[in-house]
Structure formats: C-alpha cells, structure tokens
Design a protein around this motif. Structure first.
Motif, short mmCIF file in Angstrom:
data_model
loop_
_atom_site.label_atom_id
_atom_site.label_comp_id
_atom_site.label_asym_id
_atom_site.label_seq_id
_atom_site.Cartn_x
_atom_site.Cartn_y
_atom_site.Cartn_z
N ILE A 14 1.17 -1.29 0.30
CA ILE A 14 0.21 0.32 0.32
C ILE A 14 0.70 1.64 0.48
N GLY A 15 0.39 1.88 -0.29
CA GLY A 15 1.35 4.06 -0.76
C GLY A 15 0.58 4.76 0.24
N PRO A 40 14.53 6.61 3.85
CA PRO A 40 14.10 7.33 2.37
C PRO A 40 15.57 7.81 1.42
N SER A 41 14.96 8.14 0.24
CA SER A 41 15.47 8.12 -0.81
C SER A 41 14.84 9.75 -1.46
N GLU A 67 10.25 12.26 -1.96
CA GLU A 67 11.25 11.51 -1.03
C GLU A 67 10.43 10.11 -0.64
N ILE A 68 10.50 8.81 -0.99
CA ILE A 68 10.45 8.14 -0.84
C ILE A 68 11.13 6.66 0.40
N ILE A 79 4.95 -1.58 2.58
CA ILE A 79 4.48 -0.40 2.97
C ILE A 79 5.06 1.02 2.41
N GLU A 80 5.10 1.72 0.65
CA GLU A 80 5.65 2.54 0.42
C GLU A 80 5.28 3.72 0.97
N LEU A 81 6.17 4.62 1.13
CA LEU A 81 5.76 5.91 1.76
C LEU A 81 6.25 6.83 0.64
N PHE A 82 5.38 8.11 0.72
CA PHE A 82 5.56 9.44 -0.30
C PHE A 82 5.37 10.57 0.47
N SER A 83 7.10 10.87 0.42
CA SER A 83 6.22 13.14 0.55
C SER A 83 6.24 13.70 -0.74
#
Length: 170
Positions: A14-15, A40-41, A67-68, A79-83
């Motif tokens: 899930i993103g 994070p990159s 950032e991901i 778990i795909e985190l985005f900012s």
C-alpha cells in the motif's frame, strides 16, 4: 473465447503519503515494528531511468522531486511511504462515505498495548475497543489514527477467523 480462471490475488503493498518521511519511518518502525527495506531517498523527475519515467507516467509532469521509503510488515506486505514537498501536509477529513480508500487494517493480539503506543507517539484512538463476539470469543477491533491523520484499524485476530463465524446477527 476461452474463459480465464479467476483466483484470489495476494496483497503486495500500500502507498501512503505522509508529511515528513523521516518522522513516518520512525513512527512505523518504532510503534508498528515494520522493517525498513529501503531508507528514505529522493526521486527526481527525469526520463533517463525506468523509475524516473514510471513516476512521470504515474504523477504527470507537475512535480520535480519527492521522497520515498519502503517498509514491510511481518508477513511481507509492503508499505510504500511518499512525501511530496508541495503537497498538503495534513490528511483530508475523515469521510468513509465517499468512494476511495477508507482504511487499512493491521493485526496485533495485544491491541491495548499497540493503541497505547500509538497514542503516546502522537496518534489517536478513534473509538473504544470493541468485541465482535462479547463474552464468547476474544476477537477485538479498534479504529486509530497515526500522528499524520491516517486512519487505520487494528484486529486482534485474522480477517478470516473474525468473519468466518459471521460477525453480524441476522
């Protein structure tokens, strides 16, 4: 025309968009126990790599970088985190009646302890802990919110076990 066989697909990931990638990775690793599989990159808009082109395909042209980070639950769900720097930094108002993703659910047999950790880390308990089969089976659930306003649910037992007996009266 040959009929294609239908079978249950597995859940991959899930993103989730968060306001601060570092704080989110810290919360989800320390409170939820999720593994960080990619720190994070930054991803920059460019067409020279497959990931750059894929992000343009998904997000369009109106971005420059984001950032991901990638995390994983104990059962391998990603778990795909985005900012995104120019995105809104608060979650939209809670409205489960509109079409779209309403929540996700995690499982923890010690629901009280997890809720306490969520609240002490800046999240919220959205309701009292409820039982599906009061005085009969120990299946509990509760809706919570992370510190970023993302609503999710906690079950004490598996989805299949909770609903296989029919949680609702006729």
């Amino acid at each position: 025309m040959k009929k294609e066989e239908t079978y249950p697909r597995s859940f991959s990931h899930i993103g989730i968009t968060v306001p601060n990638i570092e704080e989110a990775v810290k919360f989800y690793s320390e409170v939820m126990g999720w593994y960080t599989i990619m720190e994070p990159s930054k991803v920059k808009k460019e067409r020279e790599t497959a990931i750059g082109q894929m992000c343009i395909d998904v997000f369009g042209e109106d971005w420059e970088e984001f950032e991901i980070a990638h995390m994983s639950t104990s059962d391998g769900v990603g778990i795909e985190l985005f900012s995104f720097p120019n995105g809104k930094k608060e979650a939209p108002g809670f409205n489960p009646f509109n079409t779209g993703l309403f929540h996700f659910c995690v499982q923890d047999p010690n629901i009280e302890n997890l809720i306490e950790k969520i609240v002490s880390s800046g999240g919220k308990q959205r309701m009292p802990i409820r039982e599906y089969y009061p005085n009969d089976k120990p299946y509990k659930m509760c809706y919570v919110e992370d510190p970023f306003g993302i609503v999710f649910e906690i079950y004490t037992h598996s989805y299949e076990l909770t609903y296989s007996s029919g949680a609702y009266e006729e």
